[in-house]
Every structure is written in C-alpha cells, then in structure tokens.
Scaffold this motif. Structure first.
Motif, mmCIF file in Angstrom:
data_model
loop_
_atom_site.group_PDB
_atom_site.id
_atom_site.type_symbol
_atom_site.label_atom_id
_atom_site.label_comp_id
_atom_site.label_asym_id
_atom_site.label_seq_id
_atom_site.Cartn_x
_atom_site.Cartn_y
_atom_site.Cartn_z
ATOM 1 N N GLY A 72 23.358 41.447 45.331
ATOM 2 C CA GLY A 72 24.632 42.081 45.011
ATOM 3 C C GLY A 72 25.411 41.324 43.959
ATOM 4 O O GLY A 72 25.683 40.131 44.099
ATOM 5 N N PHE A 73 25.800 42.027 42.878
ATOM 6 C CA PHE A 73 26.587 41.408 41.819
ATOM 7 C C PHE A 73 28.045 41.257 42.253
ATOM 8 O O PHE A 73 28.556 42.058 43.043
ATOM 9 N N PRO A 74 28.757 40.264 41.720
ATOM 10 C CA PRO A 74 30.190 40.126 42.021
ATOM 11 C C PRO A 74 31.015 41.342 41.613
ATOM 12 O O PRO A 74 32.070 41.604 42.206
ATOM 13 N N ALA A 75 30.532 42.099 40.621
ATOM 14 C CA ALA A 75 31.268 43.290 40.180
ATOM 15 C C ALA A 75 31.253 44.402 41.222
ATOM 16 O O ALA A 75 32.081 45.326 41.161
ATOM 17 N N TRP A 76 30.327 44.333 42.181
ATOM 18 C CA TRP A 76 30.247 45.318 43.263
ATOM 19 C C TRP A 76 31.400 45.038 44.222
ATOM 20 O O TRP A 76 31.402 44.042 44.945
ATOM 21 N N SER A 77 32.380 45.906 44.223
ATOM 22 C CA SER A 77 33.652 45.624 44.903
ATOM 23 C C SER A 77 33.559 45.777 46.412
ATOM 24 O O SER A 77 32.590 46.314 46.949
ATOM 25 N N GLY A 78 34.616 45.325 47.083
ATOM 26 C CA GLY A 78 34.729 45.444 48.528
ATOM 27 C C GLY A 78 35.381 46.753 48.928
ATOM 28 O O GLY A 78 35.320 47.742 48.189
ATOM 29 N N ASP A 79 36.019 46.772 50.102
ATOM 30 C CA ASP A 79 36.609 48.013 50.605
ATOM 31 C C ASP A 79 37.994 47.735 51.178
ATOM 32 O O ASP A 79 38.133 46.972 52.147
ATOM 33 N N SER A 80 39.003 48.372 50.601
ATOM 34 C CA SER A 80 40.386 48.142 51.028
ATOM 35 C C SER A 80 40.669 48.725 52.407
ATOM 36 O O SER A 80 41.490 48.180 53.165
ATOM 37 N N ASP A 81 40.021 49.835 52.775
ATOM 38 C CA ASP A 81 40.230 50.419 54.110
ATOM 39 C C ASP A 81 39.746 49.466 55.196
ATOM 40 O O ASP A 81 40.398 49.306 56.240
#
Length: 362
Positions: free
Chosen positions: A100-109
């Motif tokens: 997983g690349f750092p550009a692959w974001s997380g999830d705010s929910d």
C-alpha cells in the motif's frame, strides 16, 4: 501394511491442513460480492453499493473473493477486505504483508466512530471499504467475520490497525453504530483488544477466548497473516423493518503507517437481512441453551409481508396438525418438547418470491 496405512493417514492429515485460501479479484464485481456472496437472498436486494480501495490511488487491490478448504480456517468462502494486496493473502505465512502506497488514504468515518463510540483516536491510511443500503425483513440481523493481522506478535500491545461495521438508519437519521465489537461491550476488535500474551509477553492477554491462532511459518495456516481471531458474529437488534439502513464495512492501517497489513474475512451467505428469520440457535455455543423445566421460546417469523404463508417442521417433518402461523409456541405444541437437541424450521413464501426455509436448533 500398518506402516502404509499410517503413512496414508499422515498424508491426508497434512493435506487437510496445508491448503491455502484462494483469492480472486475478478470473479465477482463488488455489487455481486454483496448481493450474490454476502447476502445471497432470493427476496432481498442491497442497493447503492459503493466501494474504495488502493486501486483508486494507483496502489494495491484490497477487496476480493476467497475460497478455502483448510480445516484450520473456519470459512469456506466469502469476501475479504485488506489494508494491502489481497492476492498476497494465501499461505504460506513466510512473508510480512506491508503493501500500500502512502497516497492511499484512510477513512474519516472509521476515525470519527472510533472516537465517538470508543474514545479512540486513530490516524488511518490504506482503507478498503464496501457500503450499501438495505431494508431488513426482521428487527434483527447478523453476520460472521474473522479478523487477521500481521501485527499479532511483535506489535500486538498497542492499538493500530482498525476496522468497523458502521450501521446507520438512513430513514430516521441519528448516530452511526459500530457492530464490530467484542460481544457484550463497546470495545472494537483489534490486536490490542483480542490477544494472547503467549505471543508477546510485554503486555497481558486481552479477551483471549476470542483469539483463534498464531500462525507459524509454512503451509499449516490457510493465510499469510501472523494471527487471527476465531469466527465472530456482528449483530444488531431493534431495527425498524419499514426503514432503510446503510452499512459500511471498512478496514484501515493505523498510525499513518502502511506496514503490517490486516484484513477482515466475511463469511459467504451469512449476512442475514431477512432470509434467516428465526434468529440464533438456542445452543451452549451461543450461551442460550435451555435448561430442563424452563420456559421454552416462542419461535417467530414476524416482520414479513402480511400475505406470507408459513409451514413449520420439526426435524424435517411437517407438524400434524399443520402449523401455518407466523409463530410457533414450543410450550403448547404436542407432543411436548423433550430433553435433547431438536431442529425446527419454517418455510415461508412472500408474494412474488420463491419459498425460503430457515431452521433453528433448540
């Protein structure tokens, strides 16, 4: 001859424990993963299905379909969501999954719910999720899942990777509830909350009865993760069958750290939003067995269309006289229920739908 038989037996035992899960990212679309794999009900359709994983960021695909024949793993098939590359999940457990690349974001929910419901602060990255709408046919629903992670062992003493099953009443609004919690608590499932200190003596065990296995190297385990929980159940009750609900199944790496991936495995056909109207079995495994002399339950298939027809059976045999109501009072039917294990079932048919049979063990 005896030595030959022993050798053959050892081969059979080795084979049963050496199979790996298989993963496909192309056999089903995400919509099909929901409606043909997870739900698979002839009378229920989930809508507004959306998903996101690493492929939206030029990174790994964290959503797939799995099949399994290894008896050390409890599910034969289902859907898997990962914080890394799902195609690397199959055994042997000989590498550390850290895709997983750092550009692959997380999830705010996910972050917002962990903070509001459990008081946990999380900075997520590498999130995979599937979410969809459904209208339940019964006031409660449940499904089975298993959590696995590379963090088991070395990194199990601190909260990091996290997942949630976020349920919201779309019709009424209100707060979102995480169903991925340890039974009887509001504690989210993670390597920190379910662990065995045999695998890391720097911190005490936590709910070790829910810890399934610490996977050694080689082909014994079915998956390439260091550890896994037992099969667990997520459930919700007191739903309004006239309302539309939305659920989000999401997992992410924590601490803005893409290393040490985790995954959730969702058992095929277990997402019960209507097909299993009788609820959970009354068994010792479910801590619901009935002691002799106690009042027996009234089985209910309520919540269905008013024009639904019903036929009840005991151990596969239709009652005589025929029981055709939406409920079955086990305290009044004859012959009276005796000690032992009994299976009851109801076959129900809603208008313009095929007949469905659900059974329950008492």
């Amino acid at each position: 001859m005896k030595n030959i038989l022993i050798f053959i037996l050892l081969i059979v035992i080795h084979t049963s424990y050496s199979q790996s899960v298989t993963i496909s990212t192309t056999k089903y679309t995400v919509n099909q993963l929901v409606n043909q794999v997870l739900v698979n009900s002839p009378c229920v359709l989930s809508t507004n299905v959306i998903s996101r994983t690493g492929t939206a960021f030029g990174s790994s695909n964290g959503i797939g379909y799995f099949e399994n024949t290894n008896t050390a793993f409890p599910f034969s098939s289902g859907v898997v969501l990962s914080t890394g590359d799902v195609t690397k999940i199959p055994a042997p457990n000989t590498t550390i999954l850290s895709d997983g690349f750092p550009a692959w974001s997380g999830d705010s929910d996910l972050e917002a719910n962990l903070l509001s419901q459990s008081g946990i602060t999380m900075n997520s990255v590498n999130a995979s999720y599937i979410e969809f709408d459904f209208q339940p046919k019964t006031p409660s629903f449940d499904f089975y899942f298993l959590f696995a992670s590379e963090e088991y062992g070395t990194s199990q003493c601190n909260f990091s990777d996290a997942f949630a099953f976020l349920l919201k009443d779309v019709t009424a609004g209100g707060s979102t509830v995480n169903l991925a919690v340890i039974p009887g608590t509001m504690i989210p499932v993670s390597v920190e909350t379910i662990r065995n200190n045999t695998n890391n003596s720097n911190c005490p065990s936590a709910y070790p009865s829910y810890f399934g296995a610490f996977n050694g190297p080689g082909f014994g385990p079915a998956i390439n993760f260091n550890g896994q929980t037992i099969s667990m159940i997520a459930s919700a009750a007191s739903l309004d069958v006239t309302h539309v609900y939305r659920i989000k199944l999401v997992i992410a790496d924590g601490g803005n750290n893409t290393g040490y991936d985790s995954a959730i495995f969702l058992e095929a056909n277990s997402f019960n939003i209507g097909q299993d109207v009788l609820g959970l079995d009354y068994t010792t495994a479910n801590k619901a067995a009935i002691c002799p002399g106690n009042t027996l339950p009234t089985l209910s298939a309520s919540g269905l269309d008013p024009a639904t027809t019903f036929v009840w059976k005991k151990n596969g045999i239709v009652f005589s006289p025929t029981q055709t109501g939406k409920t079955l009072n086990l305290n009044t039917i004859t012959p009276l229920v005796s000690s032992g294990i009994h299976t009851y079932s109801v076959t129900y048919k809603e208008p313009e739908c095929i007949a469905v049979t659900d059974e329950i063990i008492i």
